[in-house]
Design a protein around this motif. Structure first.
Motif, PDB file in Angstrom:
ATOM      1  N   ARG A   1      -4.296 -11.388   4.398  1.00  0.00           N
ATOM      2  CA  ARG A   1      -5.339 -10.395   4.477  1.00  0.00           C
ATOM      3  C   ARG A   1      -4.796  -9.045   4.530  1.00  0.00           C
ATOM      4  O   ARG A   1      -3.619  -8.731   4.716  1.00  0.00           O
ATOM      5  CB  ARG A   1      -5.969 -10.691   5.731  1.00  0.00           C
TER       6      ARG A   1
ATOM      7  N   HIS B   1     -14.906  -8.478   3.502  1.00  0.00           N
ATOM      8  CA  HIS B   1     -13.383  -8.324   3.605  1.00  0.00           C
ATOM      9  C   HIS B   1     -12.890  -7.760   4.915  1.00  0.00           C
ATOM     10  O   HIS B   1     -12.009  -7.392   5.107  1.00  0.00           O
ATOM     11  CB  HIS B   1     -12.915  -7.668   2.466  1.00  0.00           C
ATOM     12  N   LEU B   2     -14.060  -7.603   5.809  1.00  0.00           N
ATOM     13  CA  LEU B   2     -13.727  -6.768   7.105  1.00  0.00           C
ATOM     14  C   LEU B   2     -13.431  -7.932   8.279  1.00  0.00           C
ATOM     15  O   LEU B   2     -14.463  -8.717   8.396  1.00  0.00           O
ATOM     16  CB  LEU B   2     -14.696  -5.646   7.445  1.00  0.00           C
ATOM     17  N   PRO B   3     -12.766  -7.745   9.133  1.00  0.00           N
ATOM     18  CA  PRO B   3     -12.466  -8.724  10.406  1.00  0.00           C
ATOM     19  C   PRO B   3     -13.815  -8.600  11.206  1.00  0.00           C
ATOM     20  O   PRO B   3     -14.291  -7.379  11.479  1.00  0.00           O
ATOM     21  CB  PRO B   3     -11.546  -8.390  11.017  1.00  0.00           C
TER      22      PRO B   3
ATOM     23  N   GLN C   1     -10.189 -15.445  11.668  1.00  0.00           N
ATOM     24  CA  GLN C   1     -10.557 -15.568  10.533  1.00  0.00           C
ATOM     25  C   GLN C   1     -11.684 -15.232   9.855  1.00  0.00           C
ATOM     26  O   GLN C   1     -12.134 -14.886   8.883  1.00  0.00           O
ATOM     27  CB  GLN C   1     -10.425 -17.119   9.957  1.00  0.00           C
TER      28      GLN C   1
ATOM     29  N   GLN D   1      -6.270  -4.939  13.604  1.00  0.00           N
ATOM     30  CA  GLN D   1      -6.928  -6.340  13.875  1.00  0.00           C
ATOM     31  C   GLN D   1      -6.579  -6.977  15.078  1.00  0.00           C
ATOM     32  O   GLN D   1      -7.344  -7.228  16.083  1.00  0.00           O
ATOM     33  CB  GLN D   1      -7.337  -7.084  12.819  1.00  0.00           C
TER      34      GLN D   1
ATOM     35  N   LYS E   1     -14.814 -13.038   8.687  1.00  0.00           N
ATOM     36  CA  LYS E   1     -14.958 -11.457   8.183  1.00  0.00           C
ATOM     37  C   LYS E   1     -16.165 -11.399   7.573  1.00  0.00           C
ATOM     38  O   LYS E   1     -16.912 -12.383   7.241  1.00  0.00           O
ATOM     39  CB  LYS E   1     -13.611 -11.339   7.403  1.00  0.00           C
TER      40      LYS E   1
ATOM     41  N   VAL F   1      -6.070  -6.727   6.489  1.00  0.00           N
ATOM     42  CA  VAL F   1      -5.881  -6.242   7.819  1.00  0.00           C
ATOM     43  C   VAL F   1      -4.617  -6.497   8.456  1.00  0.00           C
ATOM     44  O   VAL F   1      -3.766  -7.189   7.977  1.00  0.00           O
ATOM     45  CB  VAL F   1      -6.714  -6.968   8.584  1.00  0.00           C
TER      46      VAL F   1
ATOM     47  N   THR G   1     -21.374 -10.293  12.285  1.00  0.00           N
ATOM     48  CA  THR G   1     -21.580  -9.983  11.130  1.00  0.00           C
ATOM     49  C   THR G   1     -22.571  -8.684  10.922  1.00  0.00           C
ATOM     50  O   THR G   1     -22.270  -7.670  10.284  1.00  0.00           O
ATOM     51  CB  THR G   1     -21.946 -11.187  10.078  1.00  0.00           C
TER      52      THR G   1
ATOM     53  N   ARG H   1     -20.686  -5.526  12.267  1.00  0.00           N
ATOM     54  CA  ARG H   1     -19.688  -5.238  11.593  1.00  0.00           C
ATOM     55  C   ARG H   1     -20.345  -4.263  10.384  1.00  0.00           C
ATOM     56  O   ARG H   1     -19.578  -3.366  10.170  1.00  0.00           O
ATOM     57  CB  ARG H   1     -18.568  -6.549  11.266  1.00  0.00           C
TER      58      ARG H   1
END
Length: 435
Positions: free
Chosen positions: A178, A150-152, A145, A43, A147, A180, A113, A116
């Motif tokens: 995290r 749970h994914l950046p 921060q 990340q 995400k 990542v 979002t 992603r």
């Protein structure tokens, strides 16, 4: 025209000159990490290094491989958080939007979002992190921060000269625990050998067939002493030096040759510090037995393996790997210290594992080579040759000697005897001769 009569029609080190691509070992390692950013495996990649070492140039070349990947390059001229958010919205989508800073941030988060969760990555490159405004850096750290599932939401590459900023951003990841990854890589200047190759490649790319004559080896040492391998300084120094040489040789028909006098004069004008300590010895440097030292041998264990040290074709010493971990380097505090300018302060770690002995490179300047191949870590086998600068170490397992030796029968130990007595007086005499 540049030294026209010598068939070199341009100065290959000029600021606007197009030069052949040259990638050092340090650049190759960072390039691999940049690819992992584009693949979503890292990340945050933080690339630090001195000014002029080539961080921006390297990254601009490598991100060309980020095909169809939304990317925003944040330069140090961003003067407010609003400007940063407007740029991210423009570069990453959905485009120009009106609103307050908080509204712009929320719109960006909603859009990212959506991207992603549909498997699309977005990359932000922050150039000159140490020159960014404090409030801009604070916003960037808050964007780290964000995400979804749970994914950046963003992948970051930070370029900076300031290692303290690197520590702060790395701490952000550790604090949040995290999954990542964040990686820090330091881009270093060219080694002496890489500087030598870089100069030849640039000259040959400009049509110079006599590069070795134009910049002889002793002058390359001066270039390295002035620049420490920083490519921006190498270009500036060589550009002015070649221009100076062209003026001096305008009516001379013989092949021109740069001299140390010209390099030192130009280096002084450019306010570069001449630091010859690391480059004052010739490439043919050989060690003497007095240059090999080993730390205090109190508490030695039974020998498991040994290193045979050679330099200039001469065997100098045998070193017992008698502890589970031993560090080799130039620093006198190392377990094994070699007084050689071709070593880093902490060069290699020798570590005993269940599967045998390992050698691990401790991010040394010139790297670790085993049997002619560069390695980060390597499981050692009997007879392996380890290159240390221009010197050699041969790894040998216990019990295998170059010449037959008389082996004494081991002392019989009673099952109730909780001590083992080992006679090491002969071995201590051997090391005393080396110290």
């Amino acid at each position: 025209m540049f030294i026209e009569q010598y068939k070199l029609d341009r100065n290959p080190f000029a600021e606007d000159s197009v030069r052949p691509l040259f990638v050092s070992q340090s650049m190759r390692e960072i390039s691999a990490l940049i690819r992992q950013v584009g693949e979503g495996k890292i990340q945050s990649l933080l690339v630090s290094g001195a000014a002029g070492v080539g961080k921006t140039t390297l990254l601009s070349q490598r991100v060309r491989g980020f095909k169809d990947l939304p990317l925003s390059w944040v330069s140090p001229d961003i003067d407010s958080p609003r400007r940063l958010l407007e740029k991210l919205l423009h570069d990453l989508g959905p485009g120009p939007v009106e609103g307050s800073v908080e509204e712009l941030r929320n719109i960006l988060q909603v859009y990212l979002t959506h991207q992603r969760v549909n498997g699309r990555l977005s990359v932000v490159i922050v150039d000159g992190l140490e020159r960014q405004r404090t409030d801009v850096v604070a916003l960037l750290r808050s964007l780290l921060q964000l995400k979804a599932r749970h994914l950046p939401l963003l992948q970051f590459v930070f370029l900076t000269r300031n290692d303290e900023l690197v520590d702060e951003i790395m701490a952000d990841h550790e604090t949040n625990n995290r999954a990542v990854t964040a990686k820090h890589a330091r881009l270093i200047g060219f080694t002496l050998e890489e500087t030598h190759s870089y100069l030849r490649i640039c000259l040959q790319g400009a049509g110079c067939e006599w590069a070795n004559d134009l910049i002889p080896d002793n002058v390359v040492l001066d270039v390295q002493a002035f620049t420490q391998g920083v490519v921006g300084d190498i270009n500036a120094l060589c550009c002015d030096a070649l221009n100076e040489l062209a003026k001096q040789n305008v009516d001379i028909v013989k092949t021109p040759r740069l001299s140390s006098t010209i390099i030192k004069g130009v280096g002084a004008r450019l306010h570069l510090r001449h630091a010859p300590d690391n480059w004052s010895r010739t490439i043919d440097e050989t060690l003497s037995p007095d240059a090999v030292r080993i730390a205090d041998l109190s508490g030695l264990k039974i020998e498991a393996a040994r290193l045979v040290v050679s330099s200039g074709g001469q065997q100098l010493a045998e070193i017992s790997l008698s502890r589970p971990r031993m560090i080799l380097g130039r620093d006198p505090t190392c377990d094994i210290s070699l007084d050689s300018t071709y070593l880093s302060r902490y060069q290699n770690l020798f570590m005993q594992t269940d599967g045998g002995w390992m050698i691990i490179d401790l991010n040394s300047t010139n790297g670790c080579f085993v049997n002619g191949r560069r390695v980060r870590e390597h499981k050692l086998r009997d007879g392996d040759f380890i290159a240390v600068g221009h010197h050699q170490l041969r790894f040998a397992v216990a019990g295998k000697r170059d010449e037959p030796e008389k082996v004494e029968q081991p002392k019989t130990i009673s099952p109730n005897d909780d001590t083992i007595s080992t006679d090491v007086s002969a071995e201590r005499q051997q090391w005393s001769a080396l110290q």
